[in-house]
Design a protein around this motif. Structure first.
Motif, mmCIF file in Angstrom:
data_model
loop_
_atom_site.group_PDB
_atom_site.id
_atom_site.type_symbol
_atom_site.label_atom_id
_atom_site.label_comp_id
_atom_site.label_asym_id
_atom_site.label_seq_id
_atom_site.Cartn_x
_atom_site.Cartn_y
_atom_site.Cartn_z
ATOM 1 N N VAL C 474 0.823 -1.216 0.000
ATOM 2 C CA VAL C 474 0.000 0.000 0.000
ATOM 3 C C VAL C 474 0.848 1.254 0.000
ATOM 4 N N ASP C 475 2.114 1.089 0.313
ATOM 5 C CA ASP C 475 2.942 2.300 0.338
ATOM 6 C C ASP C 475 4.328 1.941 -0.127
ATOM 7 N N VAL C 483 4.165 4.124 -5.399
ATOM 8 C CA VAL C 483 2.743 4.321 -5.085
ATOM 9 C C VAL C 483 2.607 4.539 -3.582
ATOM 10 N N ALA C 485 0.489 5.168 -1.502
ATOM 11 C CA ALA C 485 -0.950 5.354 -1.307
ATOM 12 C C ALA C 485 -1.278 5.694 0.134
ATOM 13 N N ASN C 488 -0.267 9.188 1.152
ATOM 14 C CA ASN C 488 -1.189 10.160 0.569
ATOM 15 C C ASN C 488 -2.505 10.174 1.314
ATOM 16 N N PHE C 489 -2.930 8.987 1.641
ATOM 17 C CA PHE C 489 -4.205 8.900 2.360
ATOM 18 C C PHE C 489 -4.138 9.605 3.705
#
Lengths: 197, 63, 624
Positions: C474-475, C483, C485, C488-489
């Motif tokens: 996820v990161d 990515v 992610a 960013n989230f």
């Protein structure tokens, strides 16, 4: 007159000293009677013939005779002589003697620092005493008679208990009760101290 | 002791020429008589109980 | 859909209450269904909520749900209110999901135990408290959850309470964390007194506007909150309770002392990060504590014999990583590592549970060669262990640890020392992990396997294995896929870290170094523990020091425990009461003295009279 006073006084002191140092009770009482008689002479030289006669009659003649009667009747004089020897030991009378000396010192001190001067002695006769007694001190006479009545009744009552035969039984009961009470007292005291600890 | 205090009273009465001292002594005398009567009755009773006259033995009020 | 938020915490509470009241009367099946099912229901609702949140985010990227006002006194009106934003959403998902898997596992694992219903009641109460903690809108409600998880930790460590050693361990955990809790409470008092509110968002806003950077109040408040976090997360100097907390059942160790409760401190610091940015000295202290704890615990893990104690020290060490990240300002990296750590640490603990249950033994040096008979446990340990140590690219742990290591160099607070410490820690992690695997699963088999695991256990293990592998994707850093992610989230809540020092150590070099130290650790482990003769417990001075956890227990015993017990013993006879009793004693003494005058003898009394008369006459004559 004055020399008679001092003579009688010294006689009284010596007789009293003997009275307190005798081991035999009857001897002591007899010496006390001598002391009282000497005091009576002192009263006469002080110009009080009435109370001098009363002293001889009542004090020495009734009260002391009563004492001698009781002591002789109970007949404990011989048995008590050992006890008396013990109590005449110096360590027993040293403290009281010291206190008596303090009292003597007080007496001497107060008489020496007194502001009053001696005065010639006059005779106060029985008539004067009687007038004063039944005039000013009338209430005292009544109270004295009450007192004597109480003494009479009390002596009679106490004597009555002795006369009845339950005297011995009563003695036995109370002896047992006395022992129980003393034991309870000892235990109660001990319990209390345990709790506190 | 009573006698001695009585002597003091008589001497005082004689010094001031009052009969009060002798009156006082009379009262002391009456009191002594009553006291002796009752006191000796006590002694009698005591002797009946203990058959001895040692006053130190009478210590029941010991706390 | 977001309105179902309150159910997430309420369902486990209700389940805990029902199990507490009626659990002993229900059958095992119903208890298990209730216990695990309630968490499963919470997990399902969490997933629904997150889908709703991600697809149509609420305004300001945060959702607040007021349930009721707790109390209203003067100017103080805390509420029972839940706050959902990316950070709490992440925590929510991880906690409910991992809790569900662990409950599923323990439905089978604990089935021989008498206190089955009691266990699930406590576990559900714990999950409910933890959810309240992370969803709390204000610090008071967070403190409620904080205390709730502390209570459940105590209850569960001492679950087998008939053995006094377990109760002692539970008491130790509670007392040590109490130090932290007290600091936390004082911090709350301070914050409320000065800023006037405990609502977290409002608090952050007011602090940012009213306090200057480095001011005394900011430092005090941040330091006190740090104290609380250290207690709950078992960091220096309050880390002594966690190894002893392994006295509880293994699912408890997995849930509370690996995945969730011990990360409460990390969450607290991340939530109140504004306070920490206002107090840079305290933030630096966080980093120092994290780095020091990481190394200390890693060394201690190297010398342990009990399989669970190795994992406990490993947990302390990994949370040290998270604290290091927080101290450097890498907030998202810390939470990322929390997520991956929850997966692989829970996996490791559950697999350890399988091993312990199979051979009824916890000392690694008595095990050996179990990989043929316990293949699932073996592969779980390998996957979890590689994730823990950071096997490059295919494990979740690699990505999260790499992110922290990169930012320990590149961030504004970063320095070479932190980077080196991080690398050393990574190598030690690899070393003790493979030591554990080699000792347990390789070599001659000394114990026989008595029991095998059933479906629930296998399912839990397999799912966790899966997430330990893919959880890192996820990161991913720029050089490996680019990515980020998760970061960013979380950006809307946790400010990203600026990259300052890009040279000479770049992201790639960090990743390569991390991989290298992983390999070094692996090689050293093989070197030391593969051969036959190395199967004896280490006896050197260093090993003994590490075994005793660097002597912290010894120090605390002498410094704190013994003086306290001495004081307690000395005043046991209640000297303050002696004054009152003394009055009574004086009365008794005077009574005894006066009794001596009551001899009962007539002549004594007469003498008393005479003496009194003489004395009075003397006074009258001579003092006229």
């Amino acid at each position: 007159m004055v020399t008679l006073f001092y003579l009688a006084g010294i006689l009284a002191i010596i007789a009293t000293l003997f009275a307190i140092t005798r081991r035999h009770a009857v001897h002591a009482l007899l010496y006390l009677i001598v002391s009282l008689l000497a005091i009576a002479i002192d009263f006469y030289t002080l110009g009080a013939p009435f109370v001098a006669a009363l002293e001889v009659m009542i004090y020495a003649g009734a009260i002391m005779v009563l004492f001698v009667f009781v002591v002789m009747m109970l007949n404990v004089a011989e048995h008590a002589m050992e006890v008396e020897r013990y109590s005449l030991h110096p360590k027993n009378w040293f403290g009281p003697a010291l206190l008596a000396l303090v009292l003597l010192a007080e007496l001497v001190y107060s008489s020496l620092t007194s502001i009053n001067t001696p005065a010639p002695v006059g005779v106060v006769g029985p008539k004067q005493v009687g007038t004063s007694l039944f005039g000013t001190f009338w209430i005292g006479v009544e109270l004295a008679s009450l007192l004597l009545m109480a003494g009479l009744i009390g002596a009679y009552h106490l004597g009555r208990q002795v006369m009845e035969k339950e005297g011995t039984k009563h003695a036995a009961d109370t002896t047992a009760a006395r022992l129980d009470i003393s034991r309870d007292l000892i235990h109660a005291g001990a319990g209390r101290t345990d709790h506190a600890a | 002791m009573l006698n001695a205090s009585g002597l003091a009273f008589i001497a005082a009465g004689s010094r001031w020429g009052q009969p009060d001292g002798q009156v006082m002594f009379l009262f002391i005398l009456a009191m002594a008589a009553a006291e002796v009567a009752i006191g000796l009755a006590f002694v009698f009773l005591y002797h009946r109980k203990q058959s001895e006259l040692d006053v130190d033995a009478a210590s029941e009020l010991r706390g | 859909m977001l309105r179902l938020l309150w159910l997430v915490a309420a369902i486990p509470f209700a389940s805990a209450a029902m199990l507490a009241l009626f659990g002993s009367k229900l059958s095992r099946r119903i208890v298990a269904t209730l216990g695990a099912g309630s968490i499963g229901l919470s997990a399902a609702i969490s997933i629904l909520i997150s889908i709703a949140f991600l697809s149509s985010p609420p305004p300001g990227n945060a959702y607040v749900q007021h349930v009721w006002t707790w109390m209203s006194t003067g100017g103080f009106q805390p509420e029972i209110a839940f706050y959902l934003d990316p950070v709490s959403l992440l925590m929510l998902l991880v906690i409910t999901f991992v809790s569900f898997l662990i409950h599923l596992y323990s439905a089978e694992y604990m089935q021989d135990d008498e206190g089955y219903a009691r266990f699930f009641a406590y576990m559900n109460l714990f999950v409910a408290s933890m959810l309240v903690l992370i969803l709390a809108n204000n610090l008071l409600l967070l403190y409620l959850g904080w205390e709730g998880v502390g209570l459940c930790s105590f209850l569960l460590i001492g679950f087998w309470y008939q053995d006094p050693a377990n109760v002692r361990a539970a008491a130790k955990a509670f007392i040590v964390t109490r130090f932290g809790d007290t600091a936390f409470a004082i911090g709350l008092f301070l914050l409320f007194t000065i800023l006037g509110t405990l609502d977290i968002q409002e608090l952050m806003h007011r602090a940012a506007t009213q306090w200057t950077v480095g001011s005394g109040v900011a430092i005090a408040a941040a330091a006190l909150l740090l104290g609380g976090a250290c207690g709950k997360s078992a960091q220096l100097p309050l880390q002594t309770w966690l190894p002893d907390a392994m006295a509880g059942p293994t699912p408890t160790s997995a849930l509370i002392h690996a995945a969730t409760m011990v990360t409460a401190g990390v969450y607290l610091i991340a939530r109140t990060h504004v306070l920490f940015t206002l107090a840079p000295q305290v933030q630096f202290a966080v980093a120092i504590i994290g780095a020091a704890t990481m190394l200390l615990a890693a060394f201690s893990a190297l010398a342990q014999r009990d399989i669970k104690r190795v994992l406990a020290y490993s947990t302390i060490s990994q949370i040290g990583y998270m604290f290091l990240a927080l101290g450097l300002g890498a907030w998202s990296a810390a939470l990322f590592h929390f997520m991956t750590h929850a997966f692989f640490k829970a996996l490791l603990f559950l697999a350890a549970g399988v091993v312990i249950h199979a051979v009824h033994e916890q000392d690694m040096f008595r095990m050996g060669g179990l990989r043929t008979e316990l293949p699932l446990a073996f592969w779980s340990f390998v996957i979890g262990g590689c994730a823990l140590a950071g096997l490059p690219l295919i494990t979740a742990g690699f990505f999260s640890k790499d992110l922290i290591l990169w930012q320990s160099w590149a961030g504004p607070n970063g320095s070479a020392w932190f980077w080196i410490a991080g690398m050393t820690g990574a190598m030690l992690t690899s070393l003790y992990t493979f030591r554990l695997i080699l000792l347990t699963f390789y070599g001659p088999q000394q114990l026989h396997v008595k029991a095998h695991s059933g479906a629930s256990v296998r399912l839990a293990l397999v799912v966790l294995c899966f997430f330990s592998i893919v959880g890192g994707y996820v990161d991913t850093p720029p050089d490996f896929g680019g990515v980020p992610a998760l970061s960013n989230f979380l950006n809307s809540v946790l400010p990203p870290l600026e990259v300052i020092h890009s040279h000479p150590i770049t992201e790639t070099i960090t990743a390569l170094s991390a991989s290298t130290v992983f390999a070094i650790g692996l090689a050293l482990a093989f070197l030391f523990y593969r051969s036959q003769r190395a199967r004896v417990p280490e006896k050197g001075i260093l090993q003994q020091l590490w075994f005793a956890g660097w002597g912290f227990d010894w120090i605390y015993e002498r410094l704190l425990v013994r003086p306290f017990l001495w004081v307690a013993r000395t005043i046991k006879s209640d000297p303050a009461d002696a004054l009152i009793r003394g009055l009574g004693d004086i009365a008794m003494l005077s009574n005894r003295a006066l009794r001596a005058t009551q001899t009962g003898r007539v002549r004594w009394y007469a003498a008393g009279l005479a003496m009194g008369t003489v004395a009075i006459l003397a006074v009258a004559f001579f003092l006229r």
